[in-house]
Write an enzyme that holds these catalytic residues in place. Structure first.
Site, mmCIF file in Angstrom:
data_model
loop_
_atom_site.group_PDB
_atom_site.id
_atom_site.type_symbol
_atom_site.label_atom_id
_atom_site.label_comp_id
_atom_site.label_asym_id
_atom_site.label_seq_id
_atom_site.Cartn_x
_atom_site.Cartn_y
_atom_site.Cartn_z
ATOM 1 N N LYS A 1 37.339 57.402 9.464
ATOM 2 C CA LYS A 1 37.391 58.830 9.796
ATOM 3 C C LYS A 1 38.545 59.092 10.768
ATOM 4 C CE LYS A 1 33.960 61.702 9.821
ATOM 5 N NZ LYS A 1 34.063 62.356 8.500
ATOM 6 N N ARG B 1 30.607 52.532 12.046
ATOM 7 C CA ARG B 1 31.774 53.065 11.342
ATOM 8 C C ARG B 1 32.885 53.424 12.324
ATOM 9 N NH1 ARG B 1 30.821 57.994 7.289
ATOM 10 N NH2 ARG B 1 30.632 59.158 9.255
ATOM 11 N N GLU C 1 37.244 60.991 -4.070
ATOM 12 C CA GLU C 1 36.464 61.705 -3.069
ATOM 13 C C GLU C 1 36.853 63.182 -3.056
ATOM 14 O OE1 GLU C 1 35.344 61.040 1.686
ATOM 15 O OE2 GLU C 1 36.640 59.635 0.634
#
Length: 350
Positions: free
Chosen positions: A197, A95, A233
């Site tokens: 992120k 990720r 989210e």
């Protein structure tokens, strides 16, 4: 591992006076951090453990001027027998690579990432709380540390990992979440960076989350940026709904973070005999769910007791004999060494 210099009397005193029963989410510096910088060709080498402390950074750095940075979140768990293990570190490494590609940063290989995490956990082993008392949070950072003047990606990237012991977020129904569904302010936009992120994804929602907490809510659930009708989210975690034997979560589609816990829950749900799907969930469907729960490294799996949308409050089933609790016990058992891991998800720190 070679013997490293200690952080001195302050670190020793801090550890000696640790009350593991009173852990929270306070800042607790540990002994060591890991630092590695990229080479001119974009590769990484010569990473090393160093005593935890402040770092120097050039005012021209891309991370300070243009927010070119990523972070990851992981945990180290102590098992009932005293061993220490981490959960699916290669997924976090992959990720981070995806995020680095999006932000035009050099990134370490998966092997370099995992090895660095193992090194820093091993060096801070004494800060891993006793079994059942908490976890050692692991925070890998990747940021543009090289100097730039114009708007451009940094010529050098720094990979840094530090750790911090934290409490267990989930301790039963007393910590169930109460969500405010925000009807107008989205967390992420199509074509943006909601699916990685990125360090700049989080501060824009500080204000709305603060306002929600003043009103008594635990967190905010955001809707899509286009139609303002589909669940996306919570501020820092993924969300699932349960309806009958079907477990659903929104597809990532570039605006939702592909959580490691999220991915694991989808697989475990299928193994336990539930239907599991990634599908767009309207706010009306969300409010009709039997159960709702959030997933993430920090929260683990936390059930949602209620959600409020446009002054309409709906309550969901929580506690014992729920699908949420079954999934929570299953993944917690693997992470904490209570049940055997037959999926290759756990990496032991020796």
């Amino acid at each position: 591992m070679a013997t490293l210099a200690t952080n001195g009397d302050e670190s020793e005193e801090r550890h000696a006076t640790m009350d593991w029963e009173q852990l929270s989410y306070a800042v607790i510096p540990t002994d060591y951090m890991y630092v590695m910088k990229s080479n001119p060709d974009g590769t990484f080498s010569d990473g090393a453990l160093v005593p935890f402390g402040t770092i120097e950074i050039n005012p021209h750095s891309s991370v300070l001027n243009y927010g070119q940075g990523l972070f990851e979140g992981m945990k180290a768990y102590r098992t009932p027998t005293g061993e220490v293990q981490i959960f699916r570190p290669e997924e976090n490494a992959i990720r981070m690579q995806m995020g680095a590609e999006r932000l035009l940063m050099a990134s370490p290989t998966v092997d370099q990432y995992v090895d660095a995490v193992k090194q820093v956990v091993r060096a801070n082993m004494r800060w891993v709380p006793p079994h059942g008392k908490g976890t050692l949070y692991i925070r890998p950072l990747l940021f543009g540390s090289g100097s730039v003047m114009g708007i451009a990606p940094a010529p050098q990237t720094t990979f840094l990992i530090f750790t911090n012991p934290i409490a267990n977020a989930y301790k039963g129904t007393s910590t169930s979440l109460s969500l405010l569904v925000h009807h107008s302010l989205p967390r992420a936009f199509p074509g943006g960076t909601g699916g990685i992120k990125n360090i700049s994804n989080y501060s824009p929602v500080f204000q709305v989350v603060k306002e929600a907490k003043v009103k008594g809510f635990s967190d905010v659930l955001f809707l899509d940026a286009v139609e303002h009708k589909y669940v996306e989210e919570v501020s820092s975690c993924n969300v699932f709904i349960v309806k009958g034997d079907k477990i659903s979560t929104s597809p990532t589609a570039g605006t939702i973070l592909p959580g490691v816990t999220r991915k694991s829950i989808l697989q475990l749900a299928l193994e336990l005999g539930y239907q599991a799907e990634e599908i767009r969930i309207s706010v009306d469907e969300f409010l009709e769910a039997d159960e709702v729960f959030c997933t993430g490294t920090a929260v683990g799996i936390s059930d949602v007791c209620s959600a409020t949308y446009m002054d309409k409050k709906v309550e969901f089933k929580t506690g014992e004999n729920t699908v949420t609790r079954k999934l929570f016990e299953t993944i917690r058992g693997i992470q904490n060494g209570l049940t055997e891991d037959n999926r290759g998800w756990v990496v032991k720190i020796d």
